[in-house]
Design a protein around this motif. Structure first.
Motif, short mmCIF file in Angstrom:
data_model
loop_
_atom_site.label_atom_id
_atom_site.label_comp_id
_atom_site.label_asym_id
_atom_site.label_seq_id
_atom_site.Cartn_x
_atom_site.Cartn_y
_atom_site.Cartn_z
N ALA A 12 72.55 42.47 40.46
CA ALA A 12 72.19 41.39 41.40
C ALA A 12 70.68 41.31 41.55
O ALA A 12 70.11 40.21 41.54
N ILE A 16 68.51 38.00 40.47
CA ILE A 16 67.74 37.29 41.49
C ILE A 16 66.25 37.38 41.19
O ILE A 16 65.51 36.43 41.42
N THR A 17 65.79 38.50 40.64
CA THR A 17 64.39 38.61 40.25
C THR A 17 64.07 37.61 39.15
O THR A 17 63.02 36.96 39.17
N GLY A 20 65.06 33.93 40.90
CA GLY A 20 64.62 33.67 42.27
C GLY A 20 63.12 33.79 42.43
O GLY A 20 62.36 33.48 41.52
N GLN A 51 63.56 40.16 46.81
CA GLN A 51 63.79 39.09 45.84
C GLN A 51 64.90 38.20 46.37
O GLN A 51 65.96 38.70 46.78
N GLY A 52 64.65 36.89 46.40
CA GLY A 52 65.64 35.99 46.98
C GLY A 52 65.73 34.66 46.27
O GLY A 52 64.88 34.30 45.46
N ILE A 53 66.77 33.93 46.63
CA ILE A 53 67.00 32.58 46.12
C ILE A 53 67.23 31.70 47.34
O ILE A 53 68.13 31.95 48.14
N LYS A 76 69.66 33.91 49.76
CA LYS A 76 70.38 35.06 49.24
C LYS A 76 69.35 36.09 48.80
O LYS A 76 68.47 35.76 48.01
N ILE A 77 69.46 37.30 49.33
CA ILE A 77 68.50 38.36 49.06
C ILE A 77 69.22 39.55 48.43
O ILE A 77 70.26 39.99 48.94
N ALA A 78 68.64 40.07 47.34
CA ALA A 78 69.19 41.28 46.71
C ALA A 78 68.97 42.46 47.64
O ALA A 78 67.87 42.65 48.17
N LEU A 116 74.17 42.32 48.39
CA LEU A 116 73.52 41.04 48.64
C LEU A 116 73.58 40.71 50.13
O LEU A 116 74.57 41.04 50.80
N GLU A 118 73.31 37.34 52.61
CA GLU A 118 73.28 35.89 52.65
C GLU A 118 72.88 35.48 54.07
O GLU A 118 73.58 35.77 55.04
#
Length: 123
Positions: A12, A16-17, A20, A51-53, A76-78, A116, A118
């Motif tokens: 994940a 995401i890195t 994101g 790291q996030g999206i 969303k963050i790892a 993760l 959210e």
């Protein structure tokens, strides 16, 4: 079983890195009692990079959840590599914009291994 979920947390973070962007999560640590003033000293702000999206909510999500306001985003963050988990009192900075975290805050945590987070964020 924990090994499988550890691998999922690493995956994940890698995904995401790659797709994101860096996100700064900050919190204010409480101050200490100051006997000279008889009150509390100001707290210190502590931050960490994650790291996030950042995503828009869908129309279907707006219909199903009346707590979502226009302008709210889904972040969303790892979980892997975080020093501490995000909470509702934290602030996040994404693309130079500061956001507050509002309920609900979801943790994807199978078998006790955070993968993760959210968040619903509002500026």
């Amino acid at each position: 079983m924990a090994t499988f979920y550890d691998e999922m947390a690493v995956m994940a973070l890698e995904m995401i890195t790659e797709f994101g962007q860096p996100v700064t999560i900050s919190k204010t640590e409480p101050g200490e009692y100051d006997p000279e003033t008889g009150g509390m000293s100001p707290g210190a702000t502590v931050g960490q990079t994650a790291q996030g999206i950042l995503l828009d909510f869908t129309g279907q999500e707006f219909q199903a959840n009346s707590l979502i306001k226009v302008g709210d985003k889904k972040l969303k963050i790892a979980a892997r590599g975080l020093e501490w988990a995000p909470s509702l009192l934290n602030k996040v900075v994404v693309q130079g914009r500061t956001w507050s975290i509002v309920p609900p805050l979801k943790e994807i945590n199978p078998a006790g291994t955070p993968i993760l987070y959210e968040l619903q964020v509002r500026s």
